[in-house]
Design a protein around this motif. Structure first.
Motif, PDB file in Angstrom:
ATOM      1  N   ILE A   1       0.842  -1.206   0.000  1.00 16.36           N
ATOM      2  CA  ILE A   1       0.000   0.000   0.000  1.00 16.36           C
ATOM      3  C   ILE A   1       0.869   1.244   0.000  1.00 16.36           C
ATOM      4  O   ILE A   1       0.618   2.203  -0.745  1.00 16.36           O
ATOM      5  N   ALA A   2       1.910   1.253   0.829  1.00 14.70           N
ATOM      6  CA  ALA A   2       2.805   2.413   0.899  1.00 14.70           C
ATOM      7  C   ALA A   2       3.496   2.662  -0.435  1.00 14.70           C
ATOM      8  O   ALA A   2       3.778   3.814  -0.796  1.00 14.70           O
ATOM      9  N   LEU A   3       3.754   1.587  -1.193  1.00 10.29           N
ATOM     10  CA  LEU A   3       4.416   1.705  -2.499  1.00 10.29           C
ATOM     11  C   LEU A   3       3.423   1.999  -3.631  1.00 10.29           C
ATOM     12  O   LEU A   3       3.827   2.219  -4.769  1.00 10.29           O
ATOM     13  N   GLY A   4       2.125   1.993  -3.316  1.00 18.79           N
ATOM     14  CA  GLY A   4       1.118   2.218  -4.351  1.00 18.79           C
ATOM     15  C   GLY A   4       0.775   0.981  -5.148  1.00 18.79           C
ATOM     16  O   GLY A   4       0.104   1.072  -6.175  1.00 18.79           O
ATOM     17  N   ASP A   5       1.198  -0.192  -4.674  1.00 17.54           N
ATOM     18  CA  ASP A   5       0.896  -1.459  -5.357  1.00 17.54           C
ATOM     19  C   ASP A   5      -0.412  -2.024  -4.784  1.00 17.54           C
ATOM     20  O   ASP A   5      -0.413  -3.024  -4.046  1.00 17.54           O
ATOM     21  N   TYR A   6      -1.518  -1.385  -5.133  1.00 20.00           N
ATOM     22  CA  TYR A   6      -2.782  -1.709  -4.485  1.00 20.00           C
ATOM     23  C   TYR A   6      -3.336  -3.074  -4.903  1.00 20.00           C
ATOM     24  O   TYR A   6      -3.901  -3.792  -4.063  1.00 20.00           O
ATOM     25  N   GLY A   7      -3.173  -3.449  -6.162  1.00 19.05           N
ATOM     26  CA  GLY A   7      -3.648  -4.757  -6.622  1.00 19.05           C
ATOM     27  C   GLY A   7      -3.000  -5.900  -5.855  1.00 19.05           C
ATOM     28  O   GLY A   7      -3.709  -6.764  -5.306  1.00 19.05           O
TER      29      GLY A   7
ATOM     30  N   VAL B   1      -8.427  -0.050   2.728  1.00 15.65           N
ATOM     31  CA  VAL B   1      -7.515   1.047   2.381  1.00 15.65           C
ATOM     32  C   VAL B   1      -7.021   0.891   0.944  1.00 15.65           C
ATOM     33  O   VAL B   1      -7.027   1.850   0.158  1.00 15.65           O
ATOM     34  N   ALA B   2      -6.588  -0.331   0.595  1.00  8.58           N
ATOM     35  CA  ALA B   2      -6.070  -0.574  -0.758  1.00  8.58           C
ATOM     36  C   ALA B   2      -7.152  -0.350  -1.813  1.00  8.58           C
ATOM     37  O   ALA B   2      -6.901   0.243  -2.869  1.00  8.58           O
TER      38      ALA B   2
ATOM     39  N   ALA C   1      -9.839   1.604  -1.552  1.00  5.19           N
ATOM     40  CA  ALA C   1     -10.156   3.032  -1.624  1.00  5.19           C
ATOM     41  C   ALA C   1      -9.092   3.792  -2.408  1.00  5.19           C
ATOM     42  O   ALA C   1      -9.412   4.642  -3.254  1.00  5.19           O
ATOM     43  N   LEU C   2      -7.835   3.501  -2.122  1.00  8.78           N
ATOM     44  CA  LEU C   2      -6.756   4.215  -2.801  1.00  8.78           C
ATOM     45  C   LEU C   2      -6.647   3.830  -4.275  1.00  8.78           C
ATOM     46  O   LEU C   2      -6.085   4.585  -5.068  1.00  8.78           O
ATOM     47  N   SER C   3      -7.210   2.681  -4.640  1.00 10.92           N
ATOM     48  CA  SER C   3      -7.218   2.295  -6.057  1.00 10.92           C
ATOM     49  C   SER C   3      -8.436   2.851  -6.786  1.00 10.92           C
ATOM     50  O   SER C   3      -8.608   2.611  -7.987  1.00 10.92           O
ATOM     51  N   GLY C   4      -9.280   3.596  -6.049  1.00  9.15           N
ATOM     52  CA  GLY C   4     -10.427   4.248  -6.679  1.00  9.15           C
ATOM     53  C   GLY C   4     -11.763   3.593  -6.383  1.00  9.15           C
ATOM     54  O   GLY C   4     -12.816   4.138  -6.745  1.00  9.15           O
ATOM     55  N   LYS C   5     -11.760   2.445  -5.713  1.00  7.41           N
ATOM     56  CA  LYS C   5     -13.009   1.745  -5.395  1.00  7.41           C
ATOM     57  C   LYS C   5     -13.475   2.172  -4.007  1.00  7.41           C
ATOM     58  O   LYS C   5     -13.352   1.425  -3.027  1.00  7.41           O
ATOM     59  N   LEU C   6     -14.001   3.395  -3.937  1.00 10.09           N
ATOM     60  CA  LEU C   6     -14.291   4.004  -2.644  1.00 10.09           C
ATOM     61  C   LEU C   6     -15.385   3.287  -1.860  1.00 10.09           C
ATOM     62  O   LEU C   6     -15.234   3.038  -0.655  1.00 10.09           O
ATOM     63  N   GLU C   7     -16.489   2.974  -2.495  1.00  5.98           N
ATOM     64  CA  GLU C   7     -17.592   2.346  -1.771  1.00  5.98           C
ATOM     65  C   GLU C   7     -17.217   0.953  -1.285  1.00  5.98           C
ATOM     66  O   GLU C   7     -17.544   0.564  -0.158  1.00  5.98           O
TER      67      GLU C   7
ATOM     68  N   SER D   1      -3.337  23.808  -0.567  1.00 11.78           N
ATOM     69  CA  SER D   1      -3.094  23.562  -1.991  1.00 11.78           C
ATOM     70  C   SER D   1      -2.774  22.112  -2.329  1.00 11.78           C
ATOM     71  O   SER D   1      -2.434  21.791  -3.468  1.00 11.78           O
ATOM     72  N   ILE D   2      -2.891  21.192  -1.327  1.00 12.47           N
ATOM     73  CA  ILE D   2      -2.532  19.802  -1.618  1.00 12.47           C
ATOM     74  C   ILE D   2      -3.765  18.928  -1.683  1.00 12.47           C
ATOM     75  O   ILE D   2      -4.837  19.267  -1.195  1.00 12.47           O
ATOM     76  N   SER D   3      -3.577  17.775  -2.307  1.00 11.42           N
ATOM     77  CA  SER D   3      -4.622  16.759  -2.376  1.00 11.42           C
ATOM     78  C   SER D   3      -4.257  15.644  -1.426  1.00 11.42           C
ATOM     79  O   SER D   3      -3.096  15.239  -1.368  1.00 11.42           O
ATOM     80  N   PRO D   4      -5.205  15.106  -0.687  1.00  4.77           N
ATOM     81  CA  PRO D   4      -4.907  14.062   0.277  1.00  4.77           C
ATOM     82  C   PRO D   4      -4.830  12.657  -0.290  1.00  4.77           C
ATOM     83  O   PRO D   4      -4.567  11.722   0.428  1.00  4.77           O
ATOM     84  N   ARG D   5      -5.065  12.494  -1.586  1.00  7.64           N
ATOM     85  CA  ARG D   5      -5.144  11.146  -2.149  1.00  7.64           C
ATOM     86  C   ARG D   5      -3.868  10.368  -1.835  1.00  7.64           C
ATOM     87  O   ARG D   5      -2.765  10.803  -2.109  1.00  7.64           O
ATOM     88  N   GLY D   6      -4.050   9.208  -1.258  1.00 11.50           N
ATOM     89  CA  GLY D   6      -2.929   8.337  -0.936  1.00 11.50           C
ATOM     90  C   GLY D   6      -2.236   8.653   0.347  1.00 11.50           C
ATOM     91  O   GLY D   6      -1.251   8.018   0.696  1.00 11.50           O
ATOM     92  N   LYS D   7      -2.729   9.645   1.104  1.00  9.91           N
ATOM     93  CA  LYS D   7      -2.047  10.034   2.343  1.00  9.91           C
ATOM     94  C   LYS D   7      -2.950   9.759   3.544  1.00  9.91           C
ATOM     95  O   LYS D   7      -4.174   9.833   3.469  1.00  9.91           O
ATOM     96  N   GLY D   8      -2.302   9.473   4.666  1.00  8.19           N
ATOM     97  CA  GLY D   8      -2.995   9.469   5.941  1.00  8.19           C
ATOM     98  C   GLY D   8      -3.797   8.243   6.285  1.00  8.19           C
ATOM     99  O   GLY D   8      -4.664   8.295   7.153  1.00  8.19           O
ATOM    100  N   ALA D   9      -3.538   7.092   5.626  1.00 11.70           N
ATOM    101  CA  ALA D   9      -4.250   5.873   5.996  1.00 11.70           C
ATOM    102  C   ALA D   9      -3.498   5.156   7.101  1.00 11.70           C
ATOM    103  O   ALA D   9      -2.303   5.292   7.250  1.00 11.70           O
ATOM    104  N   SER D  10      -4.245   4.352   7.875  1.00 10.79           N
ATOM    105  CA  SER D  10      -3.630   3.581   8.957  1.00 10.79           C
ATOM    106  C   SER D  10      -3.576   2.115   8.602  1.00 10.79           C
ATOM    107  O   SER D  10      -4.494   1.591   7.988  1.00 10.79           O
TER     108      SER D  10
END
Length: 245
Positions: A104-110, A135-136, A138-144, A236-245
């Motif tokens: 997840i930290a590396l952005g390898d959500y799949g 978390v994975a 949501a960060l890959s775009g599947k929010l619901e 001025s920043i976007s939170p996408r990909g930040k702040g997950a536990s």
């Protein structure tokens, strides 16, 4: 005279390249004592150095897992995964959790989702697996789908502050900052002041236009020496990909 100077310089260069020789810790009690000290100081680089030295003579799954954990906490996610490789066939859930966290930290959500799916096949009611899967997703775009998974982790009694922070993260990704404030502010007022909760709350307050309250939190929690600069940057920043536990 020139020859003697060259010898001295050569000797110094050898010393510099080889580094200092430190006393090797030889017992588990020594390791545990030193580990407690370094953990209290959050000296993850020191912990990495200590466990790398220890593993040369004592390569056990437990010690290797600890080394990988400290690489993760130090932000070196690829090294953490590297040292987990020999533990991949283990059924220890801690190994799978750390793998998913690194991915997840590396952005390898799949790959992270696949790891959590395997965890759930092994333990269908594993709260941490549902949390990381959410978390994975949501960060890959599947929010619901991600939200449902995190809510399931909460039903299975994962720590409330973890679930709520991650649900707030989903609100933030979707631009619903007021919803994130509604989730995080009660946690803050109850004394939950983990770094991720504080940063997500301040960012959400800035985004909904409540800079005064955001600044009060930054000041009272000593989040920055320059609150105004931090708030200006956050606006001025976007939170996408930040702040997950």
């Amino acid at each position: 005279m020139r020859c003697s100077k060259r010898i001295v310089l050569l000797a110094l260069s050898i010393l510099l390249l080889s580094g200092c020789v430190t006393r090797t810790l030889k017992t588990e009690s020594e390791i545990n004592y030193q580990e407690d000290i370094l953990l209290k100081a959050k000296n993850y680089n020191g912990l990495i150095t200590m466990y790398r030295s220890w593993l040369k003579e004592n390569d056990t799954p437990e010690s290797r897992l600890k080394l990988s954990r400290y690489y993760y906490l130090a932000g070196d996610y690829k090294s953490s995964l590297y040292y987990l490789q020999s533990l991949n066939m283990s059924k220890d859930m801690r190994v799978s959790i750390l793998q998913a966290q690194n991915m997840i930290a590396l952005g390898d959500y799949g790959p992270a989702i696949r790891v959590t799916d395997r965890m759930l096949q092994q333990m269908p009611n594993n709260a941490e697996a549902y949390n990381l899967r959410g978390v994975a997703l949501a960060l890959s775009g599947k929010l619901e789908e991600g939200k449902r998974s995190i809510e399931r982790s909460r039903e299975l009694f994962i720590a409330d502050d973890v679930a709520i922070n991650n649900l707030a993260m989903i609100e933030m990704i979707d631009g619903r900052y007021q919803g994130a404030v509604g989730l995080l502010l009660p946690q803050y007022l109850r004394g939950k002041k983990q770094t991720q909760i504080l940063h997500n709350l301040v960012l959400s307050l800035v985004k909904v236009g409540d800079r005064r309250y955001a600044r009060n939190i930054v000041e009272s929690e000593n989040l920055s020496r320059d609150p105004d600069a931090l708030i200006a940057a956050m606006s001025s920043i976007s939170p996408r990909g930040k702040g997950a536990s």
